[in-house]
Design an enzyme around this catalytic site. Structure first.
Site, PDB file in Angstrom:
ATOM      1  CG  ASP A  43      -1.923   1.078   1.253  1.00  0.00           C
ATOM      2  OD1 ASP A  43      -2.892   0.973   0.485  1.00  0.00           O
ATOM      3  OD2 ASP A  43      -1.752   2.044   2.016  1.00  0.00           O
TER       4      ASP A  43
ATOM      5  CD  GLU B  28      -2.888   2.412  -3.046  1.00  0.00           C
ATOM      6  OE1 GLU B  28      -4.046   2.826  -2.903  1.00  0.00           O
ATOM      7  OE2 GLU B  28      -1.977   2.640  -2.222  1.00  0.00           O
TER       8      GLU B  28
END
Length: 665
Positions: free
Chosen positions: A228, A255
């Site tokens: 993330d 991401e």
């Protein structure tokens, strides 16, 4: 049994490592991944067999560690201690049971990891002590995944700038985004940003703990990681942690939100250039192409040769968890029907790992439309097509503004039509096998018999034809369940391709007013429509029609049955009904059948001769009716794009003297 379990893990790791070479090998093999966003781990275990049966090959779950104890989804993205696996989603044992349940059914497990920042429970700067309370307890020890719990994990010196830390102010500036903090609205002091790239002892301590955490999860049986907030991390930090040993035998993707060429140049391309070729990423390039193609001014021909990440590094998607959860990203959501068409594209095409999003009821403002989305009947059949043609070459056979057709090898043909009118294209099908093809969505067949063939697509539809494949087994029937039968299951009668039933509703039940659903089984609720109960008026009788081949928002039609004096079929026509994607023409009027001037319940017309729309609606005899044509968003009934200009159209049904009425925009 424990020793056998450990041996299984060792064997699995050895085999996976053997498969790797200097060329990137995607261990997920381009199979569909279920994003079980914010699911509790024991829920995943309970549904492991179902997930495998639906065709998913891997599952991505939310972060497994000690985090901000709030039950809100975002708290899972605020770590307190990597060493302890305990929180609202489950215990260490729940997590292990989930791994075992999936592995027993041949499904891989991926987990979210957050290495950019930690939580800030005290809302202060320069006072960080993690976790800030005693972790040397029997409960935490029982849920430890690695390390020594005699002291906290990090301290103030492990973060950028300490008391002088700033919030990110320019998200397009690489230095600002990688050095400063992720913050909410003032007076939020932000999430402390780790110095993972530092070359001193602090940096070594941070990275060694992150590596130990990853290796501990791998030892438990985790098959892959989603990283993330990577656009906020420095490449040195990322590469030190995700070294060759950590990457062996697993699939890692990141991401990196990139909605513009500037984002691509600043974050996405440098990530590809500066990290191990075994590390993938969300394919925001392809998503942006999809977003533009399905826009009302876009063209599906742009999907013939879209700009994408390298296929072996791409995780393709239609929705990420940030889009519905964060207001700033809501604008990137597709309409419900366009979302399904976009899924057909990423599951029908060659390349990348398609990620399918479903949540745990975190989006009530969107009518919780992604709860159980993973088992939507059309989506499941798309996954079946994807699994059948995996590895087959892709060739675009025809494309224009409205539609695109492409083949997969010599056994598969995909057609997608985003427009409100049917599309027919002449295709060169020489590379496809001669024979009968079955659409995995509707069950209809197509016979390929020569080199050139004209193939048609209905409006707003997708077809995924497979050669020689039997149609997806239709339900044994469709059933009515609602307050009119105390939520039992009453069989509907078949009328051609649609199902019908007539029901009289009273005032509802203890949980609400009169309403119903249509479901595919008399014994469970595996597939049911609509997502929210269909609400009707009390003390009325309705003929209910269900067409399983139509898009989600158009499967059900409801016609109130007339009074004792009878009802009159009246054909309503609306001319010049030009619409954009996601919109349709409806009739709104004074009669209950026309929604009683409530656009939510307006009567849907069909584009039989676009832009002319019509439908026959039964109205009570001897009744005054006022009405207008409207253009309304299909997935948001209260969003009316256009009303027919004043005055209202008026007539009296009489003794069925009026059979046709016409309006115009």
């Amino acid at each position: 049994m424990k020793h056998l379990h450990t041996l299984t893990r060792m064997t699995k790791s050895i085999l996976a490592a053997t498969a790797l070479s200097s060329v990137f090998v995607n261990t997920a093999s381009a199979d569909a991944m279920l994003h079980a966003f914010n699911w509790q781990y024991d829920d995943v275990s309970a549904k492991a067999q179902e997930i495998a049966d639906l065709g998913y090959k891997s599952v991505l779950v939310s972060p497994p560690y000690l985090s901000n104890p709030s039950s809100e989804w975002w708290a899972r993205y605020q770590p307190l201690d990597y060493r302890i696996l305990l929180g609202p989603l489950g215990t260490k044992q729940d997590f292990q049971d989930m791994i075992d349940a999936l592995e027993a059914r041949g499904v891989n497990l991926y987990v979210d990891v957050i290495f950019n920042h930690m939580a800030n429970m005290n809302m202060e700067k320069g006072q960080e002590q993690y976790p800030g309370f005693n972790v040397n307890t029997p409960e935490y020890e029982a849920n430890k995944v690695y390390g020594d719990l005699s002291q906290g994990l990090f301290g103030p010196g492990d973060f950028h700038d300490g008391a002088n830390a700033k919030c990110i102010s320019d998200w397009g500036n690489w230095y600002d985004s990688t050095w400063n903090r992720l913050c909410g609205a003032a007076p939020d002091k932000g999430l402390p940003d780790l110095r993972g790239e530092a070359t001193d002892a602090t940096g070594d301590w941070i990275r060694s703990n992150q590596i130990a955490y990853l290796n501990a999860l791998k030892a438990m049986g985790v098959d892959g990681f989603r990283i993330d907030a990577v656009k906020h991390m420095k490449w040195e930090h990322l590469n030190w942690v995700f070294n060759s040993d950590v990457l062996d035998g697993i699939h890692v993707f990141s991401e990196i939100i990139s909605h513009s060429s500037a984002d691509d140049n600043t974050y996405l391309q440098p990530y590809l250039d500066n990290t191990d070729v075994r590390m993938g990423a969300y394919d925001f390039r392809l998503f942006n192409e999809l977003d533009h193609a399905f826009d009302m001014s876009g063209s599906l021909s742009s999907l013939s040769a879209p700009n994408t990440l390298p296929s072996d590094r791409a995780v393709t998607f239609v929705i990420t968890h940030d889009m519905p959860q964060n207001d700033g990203f809501n604008g990137f959501l597709f309409s419900e029907d366009d979302e399904k068409l976009a899924y057909a594209y990423i599951l029908g095409r060659d390349g990348g790992v398609p990620l399918i999003y479903t949540d745990n009821n975190e989006t009530p403002k969107f009518n919780s439309r992604w709860v159980d989305a993973y088992k939507d009947a059309d989506l499941v059949n798309m996954i079946k097509f994807h699994n059948q043609v995996q590895g087959q070459e892709m060739e675009v056979l025809s494309a224009n503004g409205c539609a695109i057709y492409f083949r997969r090898g010599n056994i598969g043909l995909v057609g997608i039509n985003k427009c409100g009118n049917s599309e027919s294209h002449s295709l060169n099908v020489a590379a496809l096998n001669v024979g009968t093809y079955t659409d995995q969505i509707s069950g209809s067949t197509l016979n390929i018999s020569g080199t050139n063939q004209t193939v048609s697509l209905p409006a707003r539809s997708v077809r995924m034809w497979l050669n020689g494949d039997t149609p997806p087994p239709p339900p044994q029937g469709w059933f009515f369940s609602g307050t009119a039968n105390n939520w039992a299951a009453d069989s509907m009668t078949v009328d051609g391709s649609v199902y019908k039933i007539t029901k009289t509703f009273s005032t509802g039940d203890a949980n609400g007013g009169p309403r119903f659903k249509i479901r595919d089984s008399a014994t469970d609720w595996d597939v049911n429509f609509p997502a929210q109960d269909f609400v009707v008026t009390a003390n009325k009788t309705y003929e209910i029609t269900f067409d399983p081949s139509q898009p989600a928002g158009s499967k059900i039609s409801v016609i109130e049955q007339g009074p004792v004096g009878g009802s009159c079929p009246v054909k309503f026509t609306c001319q010049n009904g030009n619409t954009n994607m996601g919109d349709s023409v409806y009739v709104s009027g004074s009669a209950v059948e026309l929604g009683s001037w409530n656009s939510d319940n307006a009567a849907l017309l069909a584009p039989t001769n676009y832009p002319t729309w019509d439908a026959t609606i039964n109205l009570p005899a001897n009744t005054d009716v006022s009405w207008k044509c409207i253009v309304r968003q299909e997935s948001s009934p209260f969003t009316v794009r256009q009303w027919e200009v004043d005055p209202n159209n008026n007539f009296n049904t009489g003794n069925c003297d009026v059979t046709e009425v016409t309006g115009s925009f």
